[in-house]
Design a protein around this motif. Sequence first.
Motif, PDB file in Angstrom:
ATOM      1  N   ALA A  26       0.839  -1.198   0.000  1.00  0.00           N
ATOM      2  CA  ALA A  26       0.000   0.000   0.000  1.00  0.00           C
ATOM      3  C   ALA A  26       0.874   1.249   0.000  1.00  0.00           C
ATOM      4  O   ALA A  26       0.563   2.245  -0.670  1.00  0.00           O
ATOM      5  N   ARG A  27       1.984   1.210   0.720  1.00  0.00           N
ATOM      6  CA  ARG A  27       2.901   2.346   0.760  1.00  0.00           C
ATOM      7  C   ARG A  27       3.532   2.574  -0.616  1.00  0.00           C
ATOM      8  O   ARG A  27       3.668   3.706  -1.066  1.00  0.00           O
ATOM      9  N   VAL A  28       3.895   1.479  -1.296  1.00  0.00           N
ATOM     10  CA  VAL A  28       4.470   1.599  -2.633  1.00  0.00           C
ATOM     11  C   VAL A  28       3.446   2.176  -3.597  1.00  0.00           C
ATOM     12  O   VAL A  28       3.765   3.033  -4.431  1.00  0.00           O
ATOM     13  N   LEU A  29       2.202   1.722  -3.489  1.00  0.00           N
ATOM     14  CA  LEU A  29       1.152   2.256  -4.362  1.00  0.00           C
ATOM     15  C   LEU A  29       0.922   3.739  -4.107  1.00  0.00           C
ATOM     16  O   LEU A  29       0.674   4.509  -5.031  1.00  0.00           O
ATOM     17  N   ARG A  30       1.008   4.145  -2.861  1.00  0.00           N
ATOM     18  CA  ARG A  30       0.834   5.554  -2.516  1.00  0.00           C
ATOM     19  C   ARG A  30       1.964   6.389  -3.132  1.00  0.00           C
ATOM     20  O   ARG A  30       1.728   7.469  -3.670  1.00  0.00           O
ATOM     21  N   VAL A  31       3.192   5.889  -3.071  1.00  0.00           N
ATOM     22  CA  VAL A  31       4.320   6.597  -3.657  1.00  0.00           C
ATOM     23  C   VAL A  31       4.166   6.675  -5.169  1.00  0.00           C
ATOM     24  O   VAL A  31       4.408   7.724  -5.780  1.00  0.00           O
ATOM     25  N   LEU A  32       3.727   5.587  -5.798  1.00  0.00           N
ATOM     26  CA  LEU A  32       3.524   5.603  -7.247  1.00  0.00           C
ATOM     27  C   LEU A  32       2.433   6.596  -7.643  1.00  0.00           C
ATOM     28  O   LEU A  32       2.516   7.235  -8.690  1.00  0.00           O
ATOM     29  N   ARG A  33       1.433   6.718  -6.820  1.00  0.00           N
ATOM     30  CA  ARG A  33       0.363   7.662  -7.109  1.00  0.00           C
ATOM     31  C   ARG A  33       0.868   9.105  -7.020  1.00  0.00           C
ATOM     32  O   ARG A  33       0.471   9.959  -7.792  1.00  0.00           O
ATOM     33  N   VAL A  34       1.784   9.376  -6.104  1.00  0.00           N
ATOM     34  CA  VAL A  34       2.343  10.719  -5.960  1.00  0.00           C
ATOM     35  C   VAL A  34       3.323  11.017  -7.092  1.00  0.00           C
ATOM     36  O   VAL A  34       3.443  12.168  -7.525  1.00  0.00           O
ATOM     37  N   LEU A  35       4.002  10.016  -7.612  1.00  0.00           N
ATOM     38  CA  LEU A  35       5.011  10.232  -8.652  1.00  0.00           C
ATOM     39  C   LEU A  35       4.421  10.799  -9.934  1.00  0.00           C
ATOM     40  O   LEU A  35       5.117  11.459 -10.697  1.00  0.00           O
ATOM     41  N   ARG A  36       3.154  10.567 -10.200  1.00  0.00           N
ATOM     42  CA  ARG A  36       2.578  11.102 -11.436  1.00  0.00           C
ATOM     43  C   ARG A  36       2.535  12.629 -11.403  1.00  0.00           C
ATOM     44  O   ARG A  36       2.559  13.275 -12.442  1.00  0.00           O
ATOM     45  N   PHE A  37       2.484  13.230 -10.216  1.00  0.00           N
ATOM     46  CA  PHE A  37       2.510  14.681 -10.111  1.00  0.00           C
ATOM     47  C   PHE A  37       3.917  15.239 -10.323  1.00  0.00           C
ATOM     48  O   PHE A  37       4.082  16.387 -10.675  1.00  0.00           O
ATOM     49  N   GLY A  39       5.929  14.511 -12.669  1.00  0.00           N
ATOM     50  CA  GLY A  39       6.134  14.781 -14.090  1.00  0.00           C
ATOM     51  C   GLY A  39       5.786  16.221 -14.414  1.00  0.00           C
ATOM     52  O   GLY A  39       6.527  16.915 -15.116  1.00  0.00           O
ATOM     53  N   GLU A  40       4.662  16.701 -13.898  1.00  0.00           N
ATOM     54  CA  GLU A  40       4.271  18.094 -14.115  1.00  0.00           C
ATOM     55  C   GLU A  40       5.233  19.040 -13.400  1.00  0.00           C
ATOM     56  O   GLU A  40       5.573  20.099 -13.936  1.00  0.00           O
ATOM     57  N   LEU A  41       5.661  18.666 -12.211  1.00  0.00           N
ATOM     58  CA  LEU A  41       6.616  19.490 -11.475  1.00  0.00           C
ATOM     59  C   LEU A  41       7.937  19.583 -12.230  1.00  0.00           C
ATOM     60  O   LEU A  41       8.545  20.652 -12.310  1.00  0.00           O
ATOM     61  N   ARG A  42       8.372  18.462 -12.797  1.00  0.00           N
ATOM     62  CA  ARG A  42       9.612  18.434 -13.564  1.00  0.00           C
ATOM     63  C   ARG A  42       9.514  19.362 -14.779  1.00  0.00           C
ATOM     64  O   ARG A  42      10.447  20.094 -15.098  1.00  0.00           O
TER      65      ARG A  42
END
Length: 127
Positions: A26-37, A39-42
Amino acid sequence: WFDMVMLASLSDGADFGAALKITRMARVLRVLRVLRFFGELRVMITLIVHSLHSLCWLLILLAAVLYFTAVIITQGATDYRQQAGEAPPESADEIDQHFGDLFRTMYTLFKSMTSGVSWGEMADLLM
């Protein structure tokens, strides 16, 4: 959401180790969900970094215009003071304070551009 996953894993009679594995997933899924943001920040950071090049050239151009304008105004103020001779006008101290040398003139122009002092007041000194 996290509590529901923990209750579901423990209610099936699973041991505590399985519950920890589910927690880690669940923690890994939460991190993956945050990583999509990220891309826009980058993209935003990349755009800001690429615009810094233009900003530097703009600041150099602004400094050059400020310098050349200050040279002209300082020369005019100095000539005016020399022509006044022994009887300087009552605003001579203020002219020296704001336009006495190149640095003071540049500083006065900078203050005028950034609303630190009214340009009308400074122009009245020179007229």
